[in-house]
Structures are given as C-alpha cells and as structure tokens.
Design a protein around this motif. Structure first.
Motif, PDB file in Angstrom:
ATOM      1  N   SER A 128       0.886  -1.262  -0.039  1.00 46.63           N
ATOM      2  CA  SER A 128      -0.025   0.069  -0.045  1.00 46.63           C
ATOM      3  C   SER A 128       0.965   1.157   0.025  1.00 46.63           C
ATOM      4  O   SER A 128       1.985   1.362   0.540  1.00 46.63           O
ATOM      5  N   SER A 129       0.526   2.356  -0.750  1.00 50.58           N
ATOM      6  CA  SER A 129       1.130   3.323  -0.549  1.00 50.58           C
ATOM      7  C   SER A 129       0.768   4.459   0.335  1.00 50.58           C
ATOM      8  O   SER A 129       1.355   5.579   0.647  1.00 50.58           O
ATOM      9  N   TYR A 130       0.051   3.972   1.378  1.00 55.44           N
ATOM     10  CA  TYR A 130      -0.635   4.811   2.397  1.00 55.44           C
ATOM     11  C   TYR A 130       0.125   4.351   3.902  1.00 55.44           C
ATOM     12  O   TYR A 130      -0.145   2.899   4.109  1.00 55.44           O
ATOM     13  N   PRO A 131       0.396   4.993   4.845  1.00 54.75           N
ATOM     14  CA  PRO A 131       0.814   4.444   5.929  1.00 54.75           C
ATOM     15  C   PRO A 131      -0.187   3.733   6.866  1.00 54.75           C
ATOM     16  O   PRO A 131      -1.436   4.433   6.943  1.00 54.75           O
ATOM     17  N   ALA A 132       0.074   2.718   7.509  1.00 51.79           N
ATOM     18  CA  ALA A 132      -0.852   1.936   8.250  1.00 51.79           C
ATOM     19  C   ALA A 132      -0.797   2.579   9.521  1.00 51.79           C
ATOM     20  O   ALA A 132      -2.010   2.729  10.376  1.00 51.79           O
ATOM     21  N   TYR A 133       0.127   3.239  10.103  1.00 52.29           N
ATOM     22  CA  TYR A 133       0.220   4.070  11.284  1.00 52.29           C
ATOM     23  C   TYR A 133       1.560   4.830  11.289  1.00 52.29           C
ATOM     24  O   TYR A 133       2.456   4.631  10.471  1.00 52.29           O
ATOM     25  N   THR A 134       1.529   5.890  12.080  1.00 52.73           N
ATOM     26  CA  THR A 134       2.637   6.689  12.253  1.00 52.73           C
ATOM     27  C   THR A 134       3.207   6.858  13.718  1.00 52.73           C
ATOM     28  O   THR A 134       2.609   6.130  14.603  1.00 52.73           O
ATOM     29  N   ASN A 135       4.131   7.753  13.892  1.00 52.67           N
ATOM     30  CA  ASN A 135       4.973   7.558  15.120  1.00 52.67           C
ATOM     31  C   ASN A 135       3.922   8.497  16.148  1.00 52.67           C
ATOM     32  O   ASN A 135       4.328   8.743  17.363  1.00 52.67           O
ATOM     33  N   GLN A 136       3.039   9.262  15.591  1.00 52.63           N
ATOM     34  CA  GLN A 136       2.021   9.989  16.452  1.00 52.63           C
ATOM     35  C   GLN A 136       1.118   9.079  17.171  1.00 52.63           C
ATOM     36  O   GLN A 136       0.389   8.289  16.733  1.00 52.63           O
ATOM     37  N   VAL A 137       1.227   9.428  18.496  1.00 53.39           N
ATOM     38  CA  VAL A 137       0.051   8.461  19.581  1.00 53.39           C
ATOM     39  C   VAL A 137      -0.667   9.232  20.000  1.00 53.39           C
ATOM     40  O   VAL A 137      -0.373  10.349  20.632  1.00 53.39           O
ATOM     41  N   GLU A 138      -1.991   9.026  19.923  1.00 53.72           N
ATOM     42  CA  GLU A 138      -3.200   9.712  20.269  1.00 53.72           C
ATOM     43  C   GLU A 138      -3.576   9.020  21.791  1.00 53.72           C
ATOM     44  O   GLU A 138      -3.968   7.799  21.661  1.00 53.72           O
ATOM     45  N   PHE A 139      -3.603   9.847  22.478  1.00 50.81           N
ATOM     46  CA  PHE A 139      -4.418   9.606  23.898  1.00 50.81           C
ATOM     47  C   PHE A 139      -5.834   9.710  24.048  1.00 50.81           C
ATOM     48  O   PHE A 139      -6.365  10.599  23.639  1.00 50.81           O
ATOM     49  N   ALA A 140      -6.526   8.998  25.234  1.00 50.81           N
ATOM     50  CA  ALA A 140      -7.818   8.988  25.378  1.00 50.81           C
ATOM     51  C   ALA A 140      -8.255  10.629  25.884  1.00 50.81           C
ATOM     52  O   ALA A 140      -8.977  10.989  25.590  1.00 50.81           O
ATOM     53  N   ASN A 141      -7.106  11.277  26.383  1.00 52.43           N
ATOM     54  CA  ASN A 141      -7.509  12.599  26.903  1.00 52.43           C
ATOM     55  C   ASN A 141      -7.241  13.641  26.001  1.00 52.43           C
ATOM     56  O   ASN A 141      -7.417  14.900  26.427  1.00 52.43           O
ATOM     57  N   GLY A 142      -7.088  13.318  24.793  1.00 53.81           N
ATOM     58  CA  GLY A 142      -6.860  14.285  23.766  1.00 53.81           C
ATOM     59  C   GLY A 142      -5.593  14.765  23.462  1.00 53.81           C
ATOM     60  O   GLY A 142      -5.403  15.447  22.112  1.00 53.81           O
ATOM     61  N   THR A 143      -4.585  14.360  24.009  1.00 54.04           N
ATOM     62  CA  THR A 143      -3.055  14.792  23.931  1.00 54.04           C
ATOM     63  C   THR A 143      -2.527  13.909  22.948  1.00 54.04           C
ATOM     64  O   THR A 143      -3.166  12.614  22.512  1.00 54.04           O
ATOM     65  N   SER A 144      -1.318  14.058  22.462  1.00 51.14           N
ATOM     66  CA  SER A 144      -0.912  13.354  21.497  1.00 51.14           C
ATOM     67  C   SER A 144       0.812  13.429  21.819  1.00 51.14           C
ATOM     68  O   SER A 144       1.389  14.528  22.428  1.00 51.14           O
TER      69      SER A 144
END
Length: 261
Positions: free
Chosen positions: A241-257
């Motif tokens: 696939s030419s699209y990333p499955a995931y990146t290095n950015q992690v999203e947390f439940a409190n809205g921060t990343s």
C-alpha cells in the motif's frame, strides 16, 4: 483467564546493541480481563530468546515462534541435526545431520499443550540456514494445521526485506513462496517486524518500514512513516500500500498526542 507472551529485556542491564540486550527472555503473563492488568506467571523461554509470536493449532497445541539474539553464553548448543518432517533439533533432543551454527538472526519454534508450558523447543529451523540474518517471525495457521510464516532477512539492498514461507507442519519442511516481498510506500531503507494475519479477503502484513522519501529525516525521527501495510489474495503474490498503516504519533484518550522516536 487470558494469557500473553512478551519479551523481558535487560535482565542484567548489559546492552549488546542499541536495542538488543543480553539476558532477554520470553515470559508468560496472565490476566482475568483481556485489557489487563497482567501478572508475570512464568518464564516461557530462557535467555537468549526474544521476538515471540504465539499461535494455536486446531489440536489445541500452542506454538511459540521466536528468535535468538546471539548471546555469547547461549545455553543452546550447535544445531547438528534435522528432526521429524524437516524440522531441527539441538543436541539435547538428539541429532544426526549438520545444519549450521546457532547464532544471531535464527528462528526457532516451541510447542506446548498449555500456554503455561512446558515448552519443547526446535531450534533453529534448519530450512532457513542458508538465508542471511533471518529474524522477526510471525505465523498464521492454515487449514489442516499448515503454517504460513513471515520473517525478515537481509538481502543487502535494501538492508532488510521480508519473505513468506509455507509448510505442512510447524516442523517443516518450509518452502519460500516468493523471492522477495515488494516495498511499501516510497521506502528505500528496508522493511522488518512483520505481523501476519488473515481476513475474509486474504492475507495481510503490518510492517515496520524505513521511509526514504525524506532523506533529511534520520532514523528515529518522529516524521518518519514507520508503519506499512501489504496484502495478498493467496500469500504468494503481495501488493504494498502507498498509505501508511500507522505513524509515530500516538493519540491518548485525554486528547493529547506525542511523537515517539
């Protein structure tokens, strides 16, 4: 009761490289809820073992694919023989035919009737002794308990690539289904750490890729695209696939990343 197997690192705090540690082992943990918390139950595979991937056969038997990390004090002797159906055993289980040294980048498989063991280790898988620097095994169970196995090796250009093999039994013999899987996205530095799974539409691989699109982004930079996806209708012909499955950015439940390097 839920069970998982994970790597336990740096038992004595001695690092061999930036990410491999002397004394790494595979441990078995349990929990009453799938989300945890998990508690350490026992050591599944002693040092030097890591990169576990557990699956279960239709017979109820558990399999634990894993790799060796080249501990100078490795407790497993030189592999000197082939076991039943093309597998490989070390001298502790009896052997007759040379199949190569136990060393860095070697895949093994352990079997047990329970997730708590005891585990019977076949190590290394002799079928791959001629392939350089193999590691990162991930497997799925096919009908009749055939095995499809994904793993990383080092062909030289790029530095890391993936292969898919198939066998009538986890003991082998394994047959490589393709010369080399395609790259994903625009990466040129290599692909490793496959996770193989199956859906109604075919086979899938989630992989750790090294994105070469922006050369000014060094290894570990948060702007790298580390997650790739490959798919196949039959396990032999793969498409990246030419699209990333995931990146290095992690999203947390409190809205921060956070960007992880």
């Amino acid at each position: 009761m839920y069970a998982m197997v994970v790597n336990q690192r740096a038992l004595n705090g001695t690092y061999l490289t930036c990410y491999h540690t002397q004394g790494a082992q595979v441990v078995h943990a349990t929990a009453t809820n799938i989300t945890g918390p998990y508690s350490l139950a026992d050591v599944a595979l002693p040092p030097e073992t890591n990169n576990p991937h557990a699956i279960r056969l239709s017979t109820g038997e558990y399999l634990l694919f894993h790799m060796n990390d080249n501990n100078p004090e490795l407790p497993l002797p030189r592999c000197t023989g082939a076991g039943d159906n093309g597998g490989c055993t070390n001298q502790r289980n009896g052997s007759t035919t040379p199949c190569g040294d136990v060393g860095r980048g070697t895949i093994g498989v352990a079997s047990a009737k329970s997730a708590a063991g005891p585990w019977n280790v076949s190590y290394p898988l002799c079928a791959f002794s001629a392939i350089p620097n193999i590691a990162n095994p991930s497997a799925v169970v096919l009908p009749n308990d055939e095995i499809m196995l994904a793993f990383r090796y080092n062909p030289g250009d790029p530095g890391e690539a993936l292969l898919i093999a198939k066998a009538p039994s986890y003991r082998g013999p394994y047959t490589v289904l393709n010369p080399k899987l395609p790259t994903v996205g625009d990466q040129k530095r290599g692909t490793e750490d496959p996770f193989l799974y199956r859906s109604e539409r075919g086979f899938h691989l989630l992989v750790h890729e090294y994105n070469g699109t922006q050369r000014e982004w060094p290894y570990g930079d948060g702007r790298m695209i580390p997650g790739g996806h490959l798919f196949s209708p039959d396990g032999a012909e793969w498409h990246g696939s030419s699209y990333p499955a995931y990146t290095n950015q992690v999203e947390f439940a409190n809205g921060t990343s956070i960007l992880l390097n």
